[in-house]
Design a protein around this motif. Structure first.
Motif, mmCIF file in Angstrom:
data_model
loop_
_atom_site.group_PDB
_atom_site.id
_atom_site.type_symbol
_atom_site.label_atom_id
_atom_site.label_comp_id
_atom_site.label_asym_id
_atom_site.label_seq_id
_atom_site.Cartn_x
_atom_site.Cartn_y
_atom_site.Cartn_z
ATOM 1 N N PHE A 1 -33.560 63.273 15.247
ATOM 2 C CA PHE A 1 -34.732 62.400 15.354
ATOM 3 C C PHE A 1 -36.027 63.187 15.178
ATOM 4 O O PHE A 1 -36.925 62.788 14.424
ATOM 5 C CB PHE A 1 -34.719 61.702 16.713
ATOM 6 C CG PHE A 1 -35.981 60.953 17.024
ATOM 7 C CD1 PHE A 1 -36.348 59.836 16.293
ATOM 8 C CD2 PHE A 1 -36.812 61.385 18.040
ATOM 9 C CE1 PHE A 1 -37.515 59.150 16.587
ATOM 10 C CE2 PHE A 1 -37.979 60.717 18.340
ATOM 11 C CZ PHE A 1 -38.334 59.592 17.609
ATOM 12 N N LEU A 2 -36.129 64.325 15.847
ATOM 13 C CA LEU A 2 -37.350 65.128 15.750
ATOM 14 C C LEU A 2 -37.534 65.697 14.350
ATOM 15 O O LEU A 2 -38.668 65.791 13.856
ATOM 16 C CB LEU A 2 -37.310 66.260 16.776
ATOM 17 C CG LEU A 2 -37.335 65.829 18.248
ATOM 18 C CD1 LEU A 2 -37.254 67.042 19.158
ATOM 19 C CD2 LEU A 2 -38.585 65.023 18.547
ATOM 20 N N SER A 3 -36.447 66.055 13.684
ATOM 21 C CA SER A 3 -36.571 66.570 12.312
ATOM 22 C C SER A 3 -37.046 65.477 11.363
ATOM 23 O O SER A 3 -37.873 65.730 10.478
ATOM 24 C CB SER A 3 -35.233 67.144 11.848
ATOM 25 O OG SER A 3 -34.236 66.130 11.834
ATOM 26 N N SER A 4 -36.546 64.253 11.540
ATOM 27 C CA SER A 4 -36.998 63.146 10.676
ATOM 28 C C SER A 4 -38.467 62.819 10.919
ATOM 29 O O SER A 4 -39.231 62.550 9.983
ATOM 30 C CB SER A 4 -36.137 61.908 10.913
ATOM 31 O OG SER A 4 -36.296 61.437 12.242
ATOM 32 N N VAL A 5 -38.877 62.860 12.200
ATOM 33 C CA VAL A 5 -40.289 62.601 12.500
ATOM 34 C C VAL A 5 -41.170 63.703 11.924
ATOM 35 O O VAL A 5 -42.255 63.435 11.390
ATOM 36 C CB VAL A 5 -40.485 62.475 14.024
ATOM 37 C CG1 VAL A 5 -41.970 62.381 14.366
ATOM 38 C CG2 VAL A 5 -39.742 61.267 14.559
ATOM 39 N N ALA A 6 -40.700 64.954 12.022
ATOM 40 C CA ALA A 6 -41.474 66.061 11.455
ATOM 41 C C ALA A 6 -41.632 65.913 9.945
ATOM 42 O O ALA A 6 -42.713 66.156 9.386
ATOM 43 C CB ALA A 6 -40.799 67.387 11.787
ATOM 44 N N THR A 7 -40.563 65.463 9.274
ATOM 45 C CA THR A 7 -40.637 65.236 7.824
ATOM 46 C C THR A 7 -41.639 64.135 7.493
ATOM 47 O O THR A 7 -42.429 64.249 6.546
ATOM 48 C CB THR A 7 -39.251 64.879 7.276
ATOM 49 O OG1 THR A 7 -38.330 65.924 7.602
ATOM 50 C CG2 THR A 7 -39.300 64.687 5.770
ATOM 51 N N MET A 8 -41.607 63.061 8.279
ATOM 52 C CA MET A 8 -42.531 61.959 8.042
ATOM 53 C C MET A 8 -43.975 62.397 8.263
ATOM 54 O O MET A 8 -44.876 62.038 7.496
ATOM 55 C CB MET A 8 -42.187 60.783 8.956
ATOM 56 C CG MET A 8 -43.060 59.558 8.748
ATOM 57 S SD MET A 8 -42.486 58.124 9.681
ATOM 58 C CE MET A 8 -42.738 58.717 11.352
ATOM 59 N N VAL A 9 -44.198 63.192 9.310
ATOM 60 C CA VAL A 9 -45.553 63.676 9.587
ATOM 61 C C VAL A 9 -46.043 64.584 8.470
ATOM 62 O O VAL A 9 -47.210 64.510 8.045
ATOM 63 C CB VAL A 9 -45.578 64.396 10.942
ATOM 64 C CG1 VAL A 9 -46.911 65.105 11.157
ATOM 65 C CG2 VAL A 9 -45.326 63.414 12.080
ATOM 66 N N GLN A 10 -45.174 65.443 7.961
ATOM 67 C CA GLN A 10 -45.562 66.321 6.858
ATOM 68 C C GLN A 10 -45.898 65.523 5.607
ATOM 69 O O GLN A 10 -46.836 65.851 4.878
ATOM 70 C CB GLN A 10 -44.443 67.312 6.570
ATOM 71 C CG GLN A 10 -44.235 68.361 7.655
ATOM 72 C CD GLN A 10 -43.066 69.282 7.367
ATOM 73 O OE1 GLN A 10 -42.396 69.131 6.349
ATOM 74 N NE2 GLN A 10 -42.829 70.227 8.267
ATOM 75 N N SER A 11 -45.137 64.447 5.362
ATOM 76 C CA SER A 11 -45.418 63.599 4.201
ATOM 77 C C SER A 11 -46.783 62.932 4.337
ATOM 78 O O SER A 11 -47.578 62.898 3.387
ATOM 79 C CB SER A 11 -44.321 62.542 4.052
ATOM 80 O OG SER A 11 -44.623 61.651 3.006
ATOM 81 N N ILE A 12 -47.057 62.412 5.536
ATOM 82 C CA ILE A 12 -48.352 61.762 5.766
ATOM 83 C C ILE A 12 -49.478 62.785 5.665
ATOM 84 O O ILE A 12 -50.546 62.498 5.098
ATOM 85 C CB ILE A 12 -48.359 61.077 7.143
ATOM 86 C CG1 ILE A 12 -47.316 59.945 7.170
ATOM 87 C CG2 ILE A 12 -49.741 60.525 7.466
ATOM 88 C CD1 ILE A 12 -47.156 59.312 8.524
ATOM 89 N N GLN A 13 -49.251 63.986 6.181
ATOM 90 C CA GLN A 13 -50.274 65.017 6.092
ATOM 91 C C GLN A 13 -50.530 65.425 4.652
ATOM 92 O O GLN A 13 -51.684 65.678 4.255
ATOM 93 C CB GLN A 13 -49.839 66.235 6.913
ATOM 94 C CG GLN A 13 -50.883 67.343 6.993
ATOM 95 C CD GLN A 13 -52.126 66.902 7.727
ATOM 96 O OE1 GLN A 13 -52.033 66.173 8.702
ATOM 97 N NE2 GLN A 13 -53.287 67.328 7.246
#
Length: 558
Positions: free
Chosen positions: A225-237
C-alpha cells in the motif's frame, strides 16, 4: 557505583558544630534535588501530555480523513482514487491511535507515577522531618536555658527536678527527631539515583513496546500500500513540476511583453488594428448611471455578449445579468461629459439607451463593430464569421474610391468643361501631386451604417438634421461640410437611385480631389474653375440628363 556520603547517627546526640555543618550540606543537597525533581516532573508531564494529545489527535485525524468524501469541492469532484486512499489511511491512523493510547498509559504508569511518588514520599518526608528536628532543637535550647538559670545559693529541689526532667525530655525528643532526620537524608542519597533512572527506564521500555507493536501491525501488510501511494505521489509531483515549469516559461514570456500592453489607450503605430468582424466581445467598460435628476455616476463593470444579448457581471458575482437585447439595436459614438471613447446603444423602440465608455480606441471600435454585427442577427446564420467579413468588405467597397471612377464620370461632364480642359488638366495634375501621406477618404475595414428611410422622409430628415453620423462619430454639419459627408450621403442615395451609380461615382471622385487639394489654394481654385456653374451660380456635381430630375437631386451648393 561510588560510595554514598552519609551522616553518622552516633553524633546525633552530641549535636556538635561539625555535625551541624555536615547536616547543612545534606540539607542543601536535598533542596537542590527537590528543585530539580520538580522541573524534571514538569518535563515528563509535557511528554505525557504530548503523548496523550497524540492519541486524541490521531483519533481526530482519522475522522477528518473520512470526512473528505463529504466535502463539496467546487473543483476535482469525484476523485475516487484519492478518496479510497484516504479511507485506507484512516484505518491505518485508527490502528496507530490504539498504539498511541496504549503508549500514553504506559508513560503515565512507568514514568509519571514513580516520579510523583518520589517527590511526595521521599522529598516531602525529608522536608517534614527537618521541620520536626528544628522544633525539637529549639525546645531543647529553651530547656537548657532554664536549667542554666537555676540559683546556686538557694536551691529549690522541686524546681530543679522539674527543669531537669524538662531538659531530659527535650533532649530525648531532639535525639529521636535527629536520628529520623539523619536516616531520611542518608536514604535520600540512594533513592535519588533510583528516582532518576526508574522513570526513564519505564518510558524507554514503553517506546520499545510501541515500536514493536507497530512493526508487527504494519510492516507486512502496509508495504504494498505504501509503495503504491509513493508511486502515485511521485507521479503527481512530476505533473506539478512540469506544470510549474510551463507556468514559469509562460510567466517569463508574458513579462517580456511591450510596455504598450499595459497602456489603456495604445494608439502607437505598432498597435494592433481593431477586428471589425467580431460576433462576440468581452471586457471592462464604464457605464453611465443616473443618480438623480441631473447627477450621474460611472461604474466600471465587466461586459460580455452572449448570443444576441449584452450581459454585465460585477466583480465577485457568480453570473452575469442581462442589460439589453441587441437584436435590431443601433450603436453610435457619442460625446458625453467630455469623456473619450463613449458609445451609445439604443433599443429598436428608442425607449431604452445606455452609454458606455471603452478604455482605448481599439476596444472602442471593436465594441461598436461587434454590437453592430450582432444587431443584424448574423449570429443566427450557419456561418456567421464569413458573413460578417463579407458584409464589412462589401460596405467598404461600396464607399471606397476607385481609379476607374475618374474615367467613368468624365463622359457625364458638360461640354463647357471640355473648353477649359487645359486648365482642368493642370488642376488635376496639381491635385495628384498631393503627398500620399494624406488621410484616406475611407479607412479599409470600416463598417458603414446605412440609415434606410422612405423617399418621402428624405426632405424632412435633411431639414431636421444638420448632418449625418456614422457609428464612429464622424459627423458633418452644414457649416463645416467635409468630403466624408459626401461619401455617406451618396451611399445613402445609392439605395434609392440605383440608375445614378455612375454619376454618384463622379461625385465621390470630386470629393476626393477636394480633400487632396485642401492644403493647396491654387490647386483648389483651379479645380473650382474647371467645374461647371449653373445659371444661378451653383456647381453641377452630377451631369444633366433629365432637366426635371437635375433641378432636385443633381445640383448642390459649393
Amino acid at each position: 557505583m561510588p560510595p554514598v556520603d552519609k551522616l553518622l547517627l552516633e553524633e546525633a546526640l552530641l549535636d556538635s558544630p561539625q555535625t551541624r555543618s555536615l547536616l547543612s550540606v545534606f540539607e542543601e543537597d536535598a533542596g537542590t534535588l527537590t528543585e530539580f525533581t520538580n522541573q524534571l516532573l514538569q518535563a515528563m508531564q509535557r511528554v505525557y501530555g504530548a503523548q496523550n494529545e497524540m492519541s486524541i489527535a490521531t483519533q481526530q485525524l482519522s475522522k477528518q480523513l473520512i470526512a473528505y468524501e463529504k466535502q463539496n469541492f467546487a473543483l476535482s469532484k469525484g476523485d475516487d482514487e484519492v478518496i479510497s486512499t484516504l479511507h485506507r489511511f484512516a484505518r491505518v491512523v485508527d490502528e496507530l491511535n490504539s498504539l498511541h493510547t496504549e503508549l500514553a498509559k504506559q508513560v503515565a504508569d512507568t514514568m509519571i507515577f514513580p516520579m510523583i511518588q518520589f517527590r511526595e514520599r521521599d522529598l516531602t518526608e525529608v522536608s517534614t522531618l527537618k521541620d520536626l528536628f528544628l522544633l525539637a532543637s529549639n525546645e531543647h535550647d529553651v530547656a537548657m536555658a532554664k536549667y542554666s538559670k537555676l540559683p546556686k545559693k538557694r536551691e529549690n529541689e522541686k524546681l530543679k527536678a522539674e527543669v531537669v526532667a524538662e531538659v531530659s525530655a527535650t533532649r530525648r525528643k531532639q535525639h529521636h527527631s535527629s536520628l529520623q532526620y539523619y536516616c531520611a537524608l542518608n536514604a535520600l542519597q540512594h533513592r535519588k539515583r533510583v528516582a532518576m533512572l526508574d522513570p526513564l527506564l519505564g518510558f524507554t521500555q514503553g517506546q520499545i513496546n510501541f515500536f514493536k507493536m507497530g512493526v508487527e501491525m504494519f510492516s507486512k501488510k502496509l508495504d504494498d500500500f505504501l509503495s503504491s501511494v509513493a508511486t502515485m505521489v511521485q507521479s503527481i509531483q512530476g505533473q506539478l513540476d512540469t506544470e510549474a515549469e510551463t507556468m514559469r516559461l509562460t510567466q517569463q514570456e508574458l513579462l517580456l511583453a511591450s510596455e504598450t500592453t499595459y497602456m489603456p489607450d495604445n494608439n502607437t503605430t505598432t498597435s494592433k488594428k481593431a477586428n471589425r468582424n467580431l460576433l462576440q466581445k468581452a471586457g471592462y467598460l464604464n457605464i453611465r448611471t443616473k443618480t438623480g435628476l441631473v447627477s450621474t455616476s460611472w461604474d466600471r463593470l465587466y461586459f460580455f455578449t452572449q448570443g444576441g444579448n449584452l450581459m454585465c457581471q460585477p466583480r465577485g458575482a457568480v453570473a452575469g445579468g442581462l442589460i439589453l437585447d441587441l437584436d435590431n439595436c443601433s450603436v453610435m459614438a457619442v460625446d458625453c461629459e467630455d469623456r473619450r471613447y463613449c458609445l451609445q446603444i439604443v433599443s429598436p423602440s428608442g425607449k431604452m439607451n445606455i452609454i458606455l465608455q471603452a478604455e482605448g480606441k481599439q476596444e472602442y471600435e471593436e465594441w461598436i463593430c461587434t454590437i453592430n454585427n450582432i444587431s443584424r442577427q448574423i449570429y443566427l446564420t450557419d456561418n456567421p464569421e464569413a458573413i460578417a467579413i463579407r458584409l464589412n468588405e462589401t460596405a467598404v467597397q461600396a464607399v471606397t474610391p476607385m481609379s476607374t471612377f475618374q474615367k467613368k464620370h468624365e463622359s457625364f461632364r458638360p461640354k463647357q468643361v471640355e473648353s477649359d480642359g487645359a486648365e482642368a488638366a493642370r488642376s488635376e495634375k496639381s491635385v495628384t501631386e498631393v503627398p500620399e501621406s494624406a488621410d484616406p477618404l475611407i479607412i479599409p475595414g470600416t463598417p458603414i451604417r446605412f440609415d434606410l428611410c422612405p423617399a418621402s422622409e428624405e426632405s424632412e430628415q435633411n431639414r431636421s438634421s444638420s448632418g449625418r453620423t456614422n457609428p464612429f462619430g464622424e459627423s458633418c454639419l452644414e457649416k463645416d461640410t467635409t468630403p466624408e459627408v459626401c461619401v455617406y450621403e451618396v451611399v445613402w442615395s445609392v439605395l434609392h437611385h440605383s440608375p445614378l451609380v455612375l454619376q454618384i461615382c463622379s461625385v465621390i471622385d470630386f470629393g476626393r480631389k477636394i480633400t487632396q487639394a485642401e492644403k493647396d489654394p491654387e490647386a483648389l481654385a483651379a479645380l473650382m474653375k474647371a467645374t461647371e456653374l449653373s445659371a444661378d451660380g451653383k456647381f453641377f456635381l452630377l451631369g444633366q440628363t433629365d432637366k426635371d430630375e437635375t433641378d432636385a437631386c443633381l445640383e448642390s451648393e459649393a
